[in-house]
Design a protein around this motif. Structure first.
Motif: not given
Length: 216
Positions: A1-16
């Protein structure tokens, strides 16, 4: 879960960040805050899993801020834009002058008499006493607002349409008009096809003075 969250977090922040910075309307901005919320929740998960209390606390707070952004843009502001758009659509079918939202002036494309786009409106100045449109400022050239050129266009040389403004002149005539500084817009609209402000009116009070000049 931590690995998936670590991938989603920066990608979502940049897109937003790109969605909100683009300023493409209430819907896009609102969905940008939805993506920001996904990113802040993912960062919170990373902070919780890794024991980084500061990261967790910061992003829990940002999640609350993002929820306010969702309500403001996808709720309230989107409702305002929908109301204005529907009024404009109904006016085109009614036996009355066509309407468009004043807020839509900013960013509206401006084309010359041949239909060629030559710029976008930055803002409009309204006469206080009469409520009439005095002039709009049109930006042309540059890239992303950098090195753009501003020019004032009086209402007498404009036609308003649902999809933009038509400047009643050629692109060459538009290019000959005086340019404006970002903090030096005229107190009175330029007259006719010239771009000069009548002598003695540079510091005139908007409203009565502007209306007097416009009537000349």
């Amino acid at each position: 879960m931590e690995e998936a969250a670590g991938l989603i977090a920066p990608a979502a922040t940049m897109i937003a960040a790109m969605m909100t910075a683009a300023n493409l309307g209430a819907r896009v901005t609102g969905w940008g805050f939805v993506v920001f919320t996904l990113g802040s929740l993912a960062w919170s998960a990373v902070g919780f899993a890794s024991g980084q209390t500061n990261l967790l606390a910061t992003n829990l707070f940002l999640t609350l801020v993002n929820i306010v952004g969702i309500w403001r843009w996808l709720g309230r502001q989107r409702g305002y834009e929908d109301g204005a758009r529907r009024a404009a659509e109904r006016s085109r079918e009614a036996a009355a002058p066509s309407l468009f939202a004043a807020s839509a002036l900013a960013g509206l494309p401006g084309s010359d008499i041949r239909g060629e786009e030559i710029g976008k409106t930055v803002d409009a100045m309204i006469e206080c006493e009469s409520g009439r449109l005095s002039y709009v400022v049109v930006a042309s050239g540059g890239l992303g607002g950098v090195d753009e050129t501003l020019r004032a266009m009086p209402a007498s040389l404009l036609e308003c349409h649902a999809d933009g403004l038509v400047l009643l002149m050629s692109e060459a005539e538009f290019a000959k008009r005086d340019t404006l500084g970002s903090a030096a817009w005229p107190a009175c609209p330029p007259r006719g096809r010239g771009s000069e402000v009548p002598p003695g009116r540079e510091g005139g009070r908007p409203g009565k003075d502007v209306a007097h000049v416009a009537a000349q």
